[in-house]
Structure formats: structure tokens, C-alpha cells
Design an enzyme around this catalytic site. Structure first.
Site, mmCIF file in Angstrom:
data_model
loop_
_atom_site.group_PDB
_atom_site.id
_atom_site.type_symbol
_atom_site.label_atom_id
_atom_site.label_comp_id
_atom_site.label_asym_id
_atom_site.label_seq_id
_atom_site.Cartn_x
_atom_site.Cartn_y
_atom_site.Cartn_z
ATOM 1 N N GLU A 28 0.871 -1.178 0.000
ATOM 2 C CA GLU A 28 0.000 0.000 0.000
ATOM 3 C C GLU A 28 0.906 1.225 0.000
ATOM 4 O O GLU A 28 1.814 1.309 0.819
ATOM 5 C CB GLU A 28 -0.870 0.054 1.260
ATOM 6 C CG GLU A 28 -1.671 -1.203 1.546
ATOM 7 C CD GLU A 28 -2.239 -1.181 2.971
ATOM 8 O OE1 GLU A 28 -2.509 -0.083 3.497
ATOM 9 O OE2 GLU A 28 -2.383 -2.263 3.545
ATOM 10 N N ASP A 143 -7.240 7.997 0.977
ATOM 11 C CA ASP A 143 -7.114 7.532 2.353
ATOM 12 C C ASP A 143 -6.631 8.712 3.198
ATOM 13 O O ASP A 143 -5.558 9.248 2.950
ATOM 14 C CB ASP A 143 -6.119 6.376 2.435
ATOM 15 C CG ASP A 143 -6.139 5.709 3.810
ATOM 16 O OD1 ASP A 143 -7.179 5.807 4.492
ATOM 17 O OD2 ASP A 143 -5.126 5.112 4.189
ATOM 18 N N GLU A 148 -4.083 6.862 -2.335
ATOM 19 C CA GLU A 148 -3.397 5.609 -1.990
ATOM 20 C C GLU A 148 -3.636 4.563 -3.056
ATOM 21 O O GLU A 148 -4.752 4.392 -3.546
ATOM 22 C CB GLU A 148 -3.882 5.085 -0.633
ATOM 23 C CG GLU A 148 -3.296 3.705 -0.304
ATOM 24 C CD GLU A 148 -3.460 3.288 1.153
ATOM 25 O OE1 GLU A 148 -3.541 4.175 2.020
ATOM 26 O OE2 GLU A 148 -3.510 2.074 1.400
ATOM 27 N N SER A 150 -3.309 0.524 -3.468
ATOM 28 C CA SER A 150 -3.073 -0.766 -2.815
ATOM 29 C C SER A 150 -2.922 -1.807 -3.906
ATOM 30 O O SER A 150 -3.843 -2.018 -4.685
ATOM 31 C CB SER A 150 -4.253 -1.146 -1.912
ATOM 32 O OG SER A 150 -4.382 -0.221 -0.863
ATOM 33 N N HIS A 204 2.606 0.558 3.444
ATOM 34 C CA HIS A 204 2.393 -0.658 4.220
ATOM 35 C C HIS A 204 2.623 -1.895 3.372
ATOM 36 O O HIS A 204 2.478 -1.861 2.155
ATOM 37 C CB HIS A 204 0.976 -0.679 4.789
ATOM 38 C CG HIS A 204 0.693 0.484 5.713
ATOM 39 N ND1 HIS A 204 -0.554 0.775 6.188
ATOM 40 C CD2 HIS A 204 1.519 1.424 6.244
ATOM 41 C CE1 HIS A 204 -0.491 1.836 6.976
ATOM 42 N NE2 HIS A 204 0.745 2.254 7.017
#
Lengths: 557, 67
Positions: A28, A143, A148, A150, A204
């Protein structure tokens, strides 16, 4: 009929080789966002414009709308033990619309239809799309106050690098689109993790693990590794402290923003080990380990090692073979490692020994290497095709960090950035508090190849490539073939106009002529692959017949 | 390459005549010099790419909270 392989309930590897660097994983990236010509612009609105701009790009590309709303209900626990339904070819359609006794937006939609879903207030942003599912299986959305991306689920570190880098091209396409719009201010996006004014935003990683592994073992095995992993995959940062109050250079973008060892939060009191438990998969079998400590990487080699080494350490933990090491005061140690670009600082261990971050990485490498050799996955010829390369690169990088830092500067991101900064410092006599060095740090991460300094080094072959440019370009539109992302992405590309929504673990169809929405659960990450559903996509050009065969409905029902 | 050129007999003779140390630059020095040249070229290129007014640009890059 499709080739269907019934899943074995107790098997959480899904057929992936165990013991090495392969597992279901994904990335992410929250991008830093800045409109230099409109300094007061609202960050959330600007982020929504980025998503909207990419929707315009995909509409052009597909001429039919290769985008799909995100189905938010995935964010709620559904307590739905149903797995992938391909093998239930004779299922009663009524069974497939069975819902848990929770009145959520999805349940309403399934019962009544798309209009009610939209009238339910889910889409208050009006014409501004906040959420998209892409044809490559990824999610692109707003986000907090950042766009973002992902990535889709992949099974190897190489694929993780590929689909993560594809996200940078998605972001670039949106930036280009906005730059060409005379009515909107141009927007810059940065693949970094801090504004150096006390705000951090994340990059992430997600790794699928069997739920049977005790969480305490994960914490024990991962913490020393995470304290030191940054020396091979930190992105480098000008400034010390959350607000860069002190001048200097450090290894990690993120280290100064971590304040505790284990916890649920991701935006405050950030923990080294995050305990968020949304498996986005069959919950009694899987845990999705949500890793929030990493830096966003532009360097492909650093990104490759970030995913590859972490996946291997998780394999060690699953086998009960993680090194028995305890780092004294891990949060302070994390920051001490980040602030020590000489790599000579000594970490105190629980048993009183003092070793360097490099020593600690060697210990993990040796354990991971032995386990991978014992399981056979590390073999250069007969192995799993990925673990061998991770081990080779891991060892070579640690060796270079110890004795040939100039060589490491073509792969290790913080060293590449540091060598550029040192060039400026020497040529122009700049101190670490000089704004020009801060600008080099920021612009390193500009995703535009003509402006981003990482990309300038890449163009001169000063940075190593792990994946060729053509593969990354393909991954902008093509999903990985070996996870459920294939099914999701293909549904979006092929049947976008007939989808009401999609999420990690479902695709919802709204096919003309059918009374209600049809939800296809995809709760097994290693089903929905090209091998399992490629034939289905090949046989059907229309969503109605596609769905009929998939769900075992008669075409006209 | 540079080292080879300096080992040509004529240039060595000249150096000897002038009583200047005859040792050609070590290959490491030549590499270092080439590397420095590469860095200089790179910095020159990046000078042209960097946003103008570094101080203002960096100060204006303010982000809202994230994960």
C-alpha cells in the site's frame, strides 16, 4: 466446465512452496500530495481529483469504463465462513444471496439493487469518485488526505516490486492528466513518508499467514528484524526528529514516527508491530499481517529485499525457527539504527551482548538460509524460483554495506540518496540544514521521471533494475495471474459496466435482467487464478452468461 | 585507458627529462577521477531539474495526517 481444484481445508499455503520467500503479499502506498501553484488547496479534494483523473484515463483506455466502485462492506467483519464458490457449480442462487443478519450497505444492495445502494448515502461525494478497483486488481482511493494505491495480491517479492511500481505509473498517469487540465492546478505526487514537519504517511506491506501461528511468536521473531531491516531498505531522510528539528541524515523515513512496540493504531503512537486484524480472507484460516514500519521504496532492489527478506523471516517464524534474540528497548534501538549511517552503533540484546545492526541481519540471513535449504526452496535450479535470488541479494547487500558502500549505493536506497547529497555537500559546501538538501530529499521521490531524482539516477543506470520497464507497464493494466486478483481485475476490465462494486474478497455484479445484485465471494486468495478461471473468461464476452456458468445458474434465470 | 596513454614511451621520456616522478597515476586514481566526473555531470543535470527557490518549495510541502 472449468477445471476446479477443491481446496484442502487445513492447507493454508494454497500450494505455494513453503519455507522461503513466496507467500501471498501486497503493498500500500500513500503518496505525498502537493500543488505548488495552489498552496492552500484542500488535500482530500486534491486527492479525490487524482482518483478522478485516473478514472478518466481508464475510461479512455477501455471505452467501456474499466473502473469499479470499491465495496466498503469488506471493511466490516462479515462472519462469513463461505469460501470460494467455483466448485459449488450447482449452488442454488438463493443460497448465494444469503446474508449474515447485519443490515449493512451491501445487504441492502443485495436485497434491493444498485439504486438503493447509491441512495443510501455511500456516494455523497457526488461526481467525485473516491474509490476505484483497477483492471490490474489494485485499489486506488483517497485515504485520509492522500491518494493511496493498494497493489493486487501477488505471491513473490519480484511480483510485489512489479505491481508496486505499476502503482507509481498509475499515479503518474493521473498527474499527467491533471497537468493537462487548464481548469485545475497541477498536482505533484511524492513516493515518500514524511513532510519533515511532523507528519508521516504510510507505505504498508501485507503478508498472509496461517492464523495458527501465535501472535506472540510473530512479535518476538519480527521485532529485532524490523529494528534493523532499514539498513537494506530504508529510503533515507534529511533531518532528525519528527519535525526535523535537528540537522542531519538518517537511514529511514519512518523510524522517528514510531513510539511503541505493539499496537492497533496506524496514525498515532505508531507501533513496530501492528495488530490490525482484517484478514480479507477466510478468517479462521488466515491472518493478514499488516506491516506499517517500512519506507516507501523507489529503488527496486530495496523494495525487493523489503518484501523478500520479510517473507522469509515469516517462514522462519511459522517453522518455529526464528533467531532467539531480544533487542533491549526496541523503539529507541530503531531510532538509534536509523540515525547511525556509519552502521557501527551497538545494540544491546536481552542477554547483555552488544552487536551491530549488520550483525543482527547476518544472524537472520543465516537462519533463513538454513531453513530454505532444508526445505529445498532455495535451490537455484529445483527451488521455488524466488528464494535463491532473495538470499543472494540479501547476502551481497550485507557484504557491501560492510565493506564496499560505493557498490551498495546502486541498490540500497538510503545510500543512493546519501551519495547524491554528499555530492552536493562537497561541491557546494552545504551543511545538513541547507534547504537545497531538503529539496533533494523531497524531489528524490517525485514520481515524474523528468523531475524525480531517483528516476534521473535510474536513467543513468546508477540504480539497479529488478524488473524491466515493459513488465511494469504491463502490470498497470494486467492483474497477477496466480491470485484472486486475476478474477477481480479481469471482471473489472471485461465487465466493468456490469459491476456494482468489488473489494478484496468479493465482486458484485449488477447484470441487466437480473432482479438483484449477485455477489461472488473471493475469500480464498489463491483461488480465482488464471488457471482456474481463465477458461471462463475466454468462453464469455457477456456478464450474464459468465455469471450463469460461474454460479451454476441457467442463463435466463 | 588514461593510464595506458601516459605509459607511451615518448611521454615517459619527457617526464624523465624533466626529472618529474615517472609513475603513471594508479588505476584507482583514474577510476576515482572518472567517478568524480560522473558525479559532477550528474549534479549539473540535477541542478537543471531541481525546483527553483528550494527554501520556499520545501517549506510549502505540508501534508495532512496519514497512516
Amino acid at each position: 466446465m472449468t477445471a476446479v481444484v477443491p481446496g484442502k481445508p487445513a492447507d493454508t499455503s494454497g500450494g505455494l512452496p513453503v519455507g522461503g520467500a513466496m507467500r501471498v503479499m501486497g503493498s500500500e502506498t500513500e503518496y505525498g500530495i502537493h500543488a505548488p501553484s495552489a498552496p492552500g488547496a484542500n488535500a482530500t479534494m486534491m486527492s479525490a481529483r487524482v482518483i478522478q483523473a485516473y478514472a478518466q484515463v481508464t475510461r479512455q483506455r477501455a471505452a467501456g469504463g474499466a473502473e469499479t466502485r470499491w465495496d466498503y462492506t469488506d471493511e466490516e467483519p462479515l462472519h462469513d465462513a463461505r469460501g470460494w464458490t467455483l466448485e459449488r457449480s450447482s449452488a442454488d442462487p438463493e443460497q448465494l444471496t444469503d446474508q449474515p443478519p447485519v443490515l449493512d450497505a451491501e445487504a441492502i444492495a443485495l436485497a434491493y439493487g444498485r439504486q438503493e445502494l447509491e441512495a443510501d448515502g455511500e456516494d455523497e461525494s457526488g461526481t467525485l469518485l473516491m474509490n476505484m478497483v483497477l483492471g490490474n486488481g489494485a485499489r486506488l482511493y483517497v485515504d485520509h488526505a492522500h491518494p493511496e494505491y493498494s497493489s493486487p495480491e501477488v505471491t513473490s517479492p519480484r511480483a510485489a516490486v512489479t505491481w508496486d511500481a505499476a502503482g507509481d505509473l498509475v499515479a503518474l498517469a493521473a498527474v499527467r492528466r491533471l497537468a493537462a487540465d487548464p481548469d485545475l492546478p497541477p498536482v505533484n505526487l511524492y513516493k515518500n513518508n514524511t513532510d519533515n514537519k511532523s507528519v508521516s504517511y504510510g507505505s504498508h506491506e501485507n503478508y498472509l499467514m496461517p492464523r495458527s501461528v501465535p501472535f506472540g511468536e510473530i512479535v518476538r521473531g519480527l521485532t529485532p528484524f524490523f529494528v534493523t531491516r532499514q539498513i537494506i531498505c530504508g529510503a533515507g531522510r534529511v533531518g532528525l526528529g519528527q519535525d526535523s528539528a535537528r540537522a542531519g541524515y538518517q537511514i529511514s523515513q519512518r523510524a522517528d514516527f514510531f513510539e511503541t512496540e505493539v499496537g492497533l493504531e496506524t496514525t498515532i503512537r505508531r507501533p513496530i508491530i501492528n495488530t490490525r486484524d482484517e484478514p480479507h480472507a477466510t478468517a479462521d484460516k488466515y491472518r493478514r499481517l499488516h506491516v506499517i514500519i517500512g519506507d516507501a521504496n523507489l529503488s527496486q532492489a530495496s523494495n525487493f529485499l523489503k518484501f523478500g527478506t520479510t517473507a522469509m523471516v515469516l517462514s522462519l517464524i511459522e517453522a518455529g525457527l526464528a533467531p532467539r534474540i531480544e533487542v533491549h528497548e526496541p523503539v529507541a534501538a530503531l531510532q538509534a539504527v536509523s540515525h547511525d549511517t556509519s552502521l557501527t552503533a551497538l545494540l544491546r540484546l536481552g542477554d547483555g551482548r552488544r552487536i551491530t545492526a549488520l550483525d543482527l541481519q547476518w544472524i537472520y540471513l543465516e537462519a533463513a538460509s538454513k531453513h530454505a535449504q532444508d526445505t529445498g526452496v532455495a535451490d537455484a535450479v529445483d527451488g521455488d524460483g524466488h528464494t535463491h535470488e532473495v538470499l543472494e541479494r540479501w547476502a551481497a547487500t550485507l557484504s557491501e554495506l560492510g565493506s564496499d558502500r560505493a557498490a551498495a549505493a546502486s541498490s540500497v536506497e538510503w545510500l543512493a540518496k546519501l551519495s547524491l547529497l554528499e555530492g552536493y555537500r562537497q561541491r557546494d559546501g552545504l551543511g545538513w540544514d541547507n534547504a537545497r538538501l531538503g529539496l533533494v530529499d523531497l524531489q528524490w521521490a517525485d514520481i515524474r521521471p523528468e523531475k524525480g531524482l531517483y528516476y534521473r539516477l535510474l536513467a543513468r543506470d546508477r540504480m539497479q533494475r529488478i524488473v524491466d520497464d515493459a513488465a511494469i507497464a504491463r502490470a498497470v493494466t494486467e492483474p497477477p495471474s496466480d491470485t484472486r486478483a486475476y478474477f477481480r481485475g479481469r471482471c473489472v476490465s471485461r465487465f466493468g459496466a456490469d459491476l456494482a462494486g468489488a473489494s478484496w474478497d468479493s465482486v458484485i455484479f449488477d447484470v441487466p435482467g437480473r432482479g438483484r445484485l449477485q455477489r461472488v465471494p473471493t475469500r480464498e486468495p489463491l483461488r480465482g487464478t488464471e488457471a482456474l478461471t481463465g477458461g471462463l473468461f475466454a468462453r464469455h464476452r457477456e456478464a450474464g452468461t459468465f455469471l450463469a456458468e460461474l454460479l451454476g445458474l441457467s442463463p435466463g434465470s | 585507458m588514461a593510464g595506458q596513454e601516459q605509459q607511451q614511451p615518448q611521454s615517459r621520456d619527457t617526464e624523465v627529462d624533466e626529472d618529474v616522478p615517472a609513475a603513471p597515476p594508479a588505476p584507482g586514481d583514474a577510476q576515482a577521477s572518472a567517478a568524480t566526473q560522473g558525479v559532477d555531470d550528474l549534479l549539473d543535470e540535477i541542478d537543471g531539474v531541481l525546483e527553483s527557490n528550494a527554501e520556499e518549495f520545501v517549506r510549502a510541502f505540508v501534508q495532512k495526517g496519514g497512516q
